[in-house]
Design a protein around this motif. Sequence first.
Motif, mmCIF file in Angstrom:
data_model
loop_
_atom_site.group_PDB
_atom_site.id
_atom_site.type_symbol
_atom_site.label_atom_id
_atom_site.label_comp_id
_atom_site.label_asym_id
_atom_site.label_seq_id
_atom_site.Cartn_x
_atom_site.Cartn_y
_atom_site.Cartn_z
ATOM 1 N N ASP A 191 17.919 -40.129 24.407
ATOM 2 C CA ASP A 191 17.278 -40.063 25.718
ATOM 3 C C ASP A 191 17.702 -41.261 26.568
ATOM 4 O O ASP A 191 17.873 -42.377 26.049
ATOM 5 C CB ASP A 191 15.761 -40.057 25.590
ATOM 6 N N TYR A 205 16.911 -43.658 30.005
ATOM 7 C CA TYR A 205 15.869 -44.127 30.924
ATOM 8 C C TYR A 205 16.531 -44.981 32.007
ATOM 9 O O TYR A 205 17.319 -45.883 31.697
ATOM 10 C CB TYR A 205 14.832 -44.974 30.190
ATOM 11 N N VAL A 208 10.241 -44.971 36.742
ATOM 12 C CA VAL A 208 11.164 -44.905 35.608
ATOM 13 C C VAL A 208 11.400 -43.434 35.314
ATOM 14 O O VAL A 208 10.444 -42.649 35.188
ATOM 15 C CB VAL A 208 10.586 -45.596 34.362
ATOM 16 N N GLN A 260 13.364 -40.348 32.990
ATOM 17 C CA GLN A 260 13.828 -40.077 31.633
ATOM 18 C C GLN A 260 14.561 -38.739 31.577
ATOM 19 O O GLN A 260 14.092 -37.731 32.108
ATOM 20 C CB GLN A 260 12.630 -40.049 30.675
ATOM 21 N N THR A 268 8.927 -38.613 34.673
ATOM 22 C CA THR A 268 8.922 -39.833 35.476
ATOM 23 C C THR A 268 7.593 -40.543 35.259
ATOM 24 O O THR A 268 6.548 -39.894 35.167
ATOM 25 C CB THR A 268 9.111 -39.492 36.963
ATOM 26 N N GLY A 321 6.804 -42.655 27.800
ATOM 27 C CA GLY A 321 6.421 -43.155 29.103
ATOM 28 C C GLY A 321 4.995 -43.628 29.218
ATOM 29 O O GLY A 321 4.522 -43.906 30.324
#
Length: 365
Positions: A189, A191, A201, A203, A213, A258
Amino acid sequence: MKLLSMKSLAAAALSAAVLVPLAGRALAHESLDHLKPAPADALSVTEAVKSGSGANVYESVPMWCQMPDARKTVGATHGGIVVDKKGNIYFSMDGPADGPGILVYSPDGKFLRGMVGKEFLGCHGLCINEENGEEFIYAAHLKGKQGVKFKLDGTVVWKLPIPKESGKYDDPKGKAYSPTGIAVAPNGDVYIVDGYGAQWVHQWDKNQKYIRTFGGPGKEPGKFNTCHGIGLDTRSGKPLLLICDRANDRLQHFDLDGKFVAVITEGLRKPCSVSFHGKRVAIAELQGRVAIIDETNKVVSALGDNPDKAQWAKFGVKPEEMKEGIFTAPHGVSFDAEGNLYVMDWNQSGRVSKLNWIKQTAAAR
């Protein structure tokens, strides 16, 4: 970059007194009396400057790297630094206008090559990741408003455009997407932090499919005021995202889904980027120093601490105003495998420094 000749360094040192160092600030050779002005052989002070404390003492490597392509200066530095398994150093550039976008150096400071062309000037944050035995460089391309994955020869693997799926950029009057940092999780993944934009942020999975997000603007825990840099923190055994919340002067942890975990370090001096070596984290602080935190996330050492606040976070500091072993605006930082450090100052002429780790025996500690 050390942009002065040894002759000009000596002249500059002879014309100014040595500032008295405080704990954690730059120290000259230990045999010298730090309470007196620079001795006649001031070159001995400028050649190798120690800074730090405890088990985290470093010594600068003067005149570390060559100028590429017979330039007088390296070019504007406003990016990141990574080191590959061979020890080669890659750092991104903002100028000159004809590129290249990333320069590659050997550990002994020899310029090897430009890795990508001028279309990739402005790669703001970098990380390096090994996948099935091959290393790749990931970049938050601020100028291009995208994420990019490169092979080490500069081949582009993929690009990640503005994450319109997030819905955070639908308002034409809102802040534009301005990515500043990038990290890769163990499962692939990706980021990207929007540090100069809307403070989110984003992803994606390893196939560049948008996931989520998180974050957003604010001062409360879990929010950001310039989420400038990001790194994958594996010190606890559980991978976490470590994010530099620059204008809030702190570091924050999030899990890989997150979710906010904790504010881990506060009271920093505008943290820009991080690098990991064992249980230690080096933090490039825009206000004139590199801090090192330990496994408890407390600052245990300060490197190259600049006593001249007028130079803190200043892009226009001239080469002749720079002092060996003293930083002006640390923006990018990277450990190598041996624990040595490479530090990029945000600077119009360009400056990247190498600091060797002075390893100590248990008895010496």
